[in-house]
Enzyme design. Structure first.
Site, mmCIF file in Angstrom:
data_model
loop_
_atom_site.group_PDB
_atom_site.id
_atom_site.type_symbol
_atom_site.label_atom_id
_atom_site.label_comp_id
_atom_site.label_asym_id
_atom_site.label_seq_id
_atom_site.Cartn_x
_atom_site.Cartn_y
_atom_site.Cartn_z
ATOM 1 N N CYS A 1 1.843 -14.418 -12.684
ATOM 2 C CA CYS A 1 1.167 -13.413 -11.864
ATOM 3 C C CYS A 1 0.137 -12.689 -12.718
ATOM 4 C CB CYS A 1 2.200 -12.415 -11.329
ATOM 5 S SG CYS A 1 1.531 -11.191 -10.188
ATOM 6 N N CYS B 1 7.865 -5.270 -13.715
ATOM 7 C CA CYS B 1 8.177 -6.558 -13.090
ATOM 8 C C CYS B 1 8.123 -7.700 -14.109
ATOM 9 C CB CYS B 1 7.181 -6.813 -11.965
ATOM 10 S SG CYS B 1 7.464 -8.353 -11.088
ATOM 11 N N GLU C 1 10.919 -19.921 -9.481
ATOM 12 C CA GLU C 1 12.247 -19.528 -9.019
ATOM 13 C C GLU C 1 12.224 -19.187 -7.533
ATOM 14 O OE1 GLU C 1 14.353 -17.974 -13.061
ATOM 15 O OE2 GLU C 1 13.591 -16.404 -11.760
ATOM 16 N N CYS D 1 14.862 -8.209 -7.075
ATOM 17 C CA CYS D 1 13.420 -7.917 -7.070
ATOM 18 C C CYS D 1 12.916 -7.669 -8.484
ATOM 19 C CB CYS D 1 13.143 -6.646 -6.276
ATOM 20 S SG CYS D 1 13.528 -6.768 -4.556
HETATM 21 N N1 SAH Z 1 3.449 -9.379 -5.784
HETATM 22 C C1 SAH Z 1 4.129 -8.832 -4.647
HETATM 23 C C2 SAH Z 1 5.582 -9.332 -4.579
HETATM 24 C C3 SAH Z 1 6.434 -8.745 -5.671
HETATM 25 S S1 SAH Z 1 8.176 -8.715 -5.605
HETATM 26 C C4 SAH Z 1 4.093 -7.337 -4.666
HETATM 27 O O1 SAH Z 1 3.653 -6.766 -5.667
HETATM 28 O O2 SAH Z 1 4.450 -6.705 -3.683
HETATM 29 C C5 SAH Z 1 8.684 -7.699 -4.320
HETATM 30 C C6 SAH Z 1 8.905 -6.213 -4.631
HETATM 31 O O3 SAH Z 1 9.731 -5.977 -5.781
HETATM 32 C C7 SAH Z 1 7.606 -5.491 -4.891
HETATM 33 O O4 SAH Z 1 7.593 -4.297 -4.183
HETATM 34 C C8 SAH Z 1 7.674 -5.229 -6.377
HETATM 35 O O5 SAH Z 1 6.848 -4.172 -6.768
HETATM 36 C C9 SAH Z 1 9.141 -4.952 -6.544
HETATM 37 N N2 SAH Z 1 9.612 -5.012 -7.930
HETATM 38 C C10 SAH Z 1 9.035 -5.628 -8.984
HETATM 39 N N3 SAH Z 1 9.767 -5.458 -10.093
HETATM 40 C C11 SAH Z 1 10.834 -4.727 -9.727
HETATM 41 C C12 SAH Z 1 11.967 -4.237 -10.431
HETATM 42 N N4 SAH Z 1 12.132 -4.467 -11.728
HETATM 43 N N5 SAH Z 1 12.877 -3.530 -9.727
HETATM 44 C C13 SAH Z 1 12.721 -3.292 -8.414
HETATM 45 N N6 SAH Z 1 11.678 -3.749 -7.702
HETATM 46 C C14 SAH Z 1 10.746 -4.438 -8.352
#
Ligand code: SAH
Length: 345
Positions: free
Chosen positions: A111, A118, A91, A335
């Site tokens: 991942c 997440c 996506e 996110c």
């Molecule tokens: N693998 C990377 C990119 C992840 S997505 C990382 O861990 O940073 C980007 C951001 O969204 C990250 O800070 C992640 O922790 C956050 N994130 C993941 N799930 C989320 C959710 N359900 N609500 C809000 N932020 C979330």
């Protein structure tokens, strides 16, 4: 078959030697691929037909096919489900802002990190994306959105980018190539859950991108409970690495902190966050980006009612803080809502 979109210009030049082509030819093909976004050799009309036929024997131009497109109610966010050549799916999210458009790209299919809030890791890890598959998320989306283009990129989609380090670095090199897409890395943010050794490696490359670090908790026990990676690299080690990163690159770190109701959003958490960051990082070397948690089906977490107060405590203590605007939650494009195996179910 060689994945031609993943080759740098100098690698492509080397490939021209056995084909007995003049030097300028590599640049011409590179521009077709990265500037004009050609998806076939046939389109490269100013190259000899014989060469195009020869290229087709050894090289492939990868592609993404659009499986589905979802537009948010507010029309400011578009989520694409792209099919890869091997049938896997990823996506990509296009977001329009007043100041320009940004693109959230995925770096892996699935991942390994298993952060419990997440959706991206819920179906496990399948494989790394190639540099070309990351570039194509940009090229393909810009074609769809034409004449609009993307002025910034966030590597915050599915996957942990530093777990696919070499391909992500190559993607960035291709992205900033003056003969290619020519995007300054000042307009790129890379988000990591905190793979410390890779952060140290990235530091040595002194790239101009913004490093975002997913912190989300203030004690090791609380962080380990929601982010398993903390058992390998604890908060102390992570912040030491972040401080070094700033010292060597002069680039401010952005700490992401997703606020979860009753889990990490109390006044005491805000106070501890200020203390922790102030102890490890110099003022001005970081800022905090608060993310109201986005709800996913599998977990019972709820949005915090304390976002404003939490931000207020940080502000009062002189910590630079912003609250991330949620975009595309109605189409599961916010996110943590991106997935590999399904589309908005
Ligand atoms: N693998 C990377 C990119 C992840 S997505 C990382 O861990 O940073 C980007 C951001 O969204 C990250 O800070 C992640 O922790 C956050 N994130 C993941 N799930 C989320 C959710 N359900 N609500 C809000 N932020 C979330």
């Amino acid at each position: 078959m060689i994945d031609i979109l993943s080759l740098t210009l100098s690698e492509l030049s080397e490939q021209m030697v056995p084909l007995k082509q003049p030097k300028y030819r590599a640049k011409q093909i590179f521009e077709w691929l990265h500037k004009k976004k050609a998806s076939s050799f046939e389109e490269m009309t100013d190259t000899p037909a014989q060469l195009r036929a020869a290229l087709k024997l050894d090289f492939c131009i990868k592609s993404l096919n659009i499986q589905k497109t979802l537009v948010s109610d507010r029309q400011d966010t578009v989520k694409y489900l792209y099919g890869l050549d091997d049938g896997n799916k990823i996506e990509t999210v296009f977001m329009s802002h007043k100041h320009g458009n940004s693109l959230c790209i995925s770096s892996q299919v699935g991942c390994k990190m298993a952060c419990c809030f997440c959706a991206s890791g819920m179906a496990g890890f399948i494989r790394n994306l190639s540099p070309s598959e990351m570039l194509l998320q940009l090229y393909q989306t810009e074609k769809q959105q034409s004449p609009a283009n993307c002025s910034s990129i966030v590597i915050m989609g599915v996957g942990e980018p530093l777990d696919n380090f070499d391909n992500v670095i190559r993607f960035l090199r291709l992205l900033e190539s003056p003969d290619g897409h020519n995007m300054s890395l000042r307009h790129v943010s890379l988000s990591t859950c905190g793979l410390v050794e890779r952060i140290d490696e990235l530091r040595e490359l002194k790239m101009g991108l913004t490093l975002s670090v997913s912190l989300h908790a203030v004690t090791d026990s609380e962080r380990s409970a929601i982010m398993p990676i903390n058992q390998r690299y604890n908060i102390g080690r992570l912040l030491t690495s972040c401080a070094e990163y700033y010292k060597h690159t002069g680039r401010r770190i952005s700490f992401e902190y997703s606020l979860i109701n009753g889990v990490n959003d109390g006044t005491e958490h805000a106070d501890e966050l200020v203390r922790l960051l102030s102890a490890k990082m110099s003022r001005g070397s970081f800022h905090v980006n608060l993310i109201p948690i986005n709800v996913i089906n599998e977990v019972k977490f709820r949005k915090s009612a304390n976002v404003k107060a939490f931000a207020g405590i940080l502000e009062k203590s002189g910590v630079a803080v912003t609250v991330r605007r949620t975009m595309g939650a109605d189409i599961n494009a916010a996110c943590g809502q991106l997935r590999t195996t399904s589309f908005s179910d």
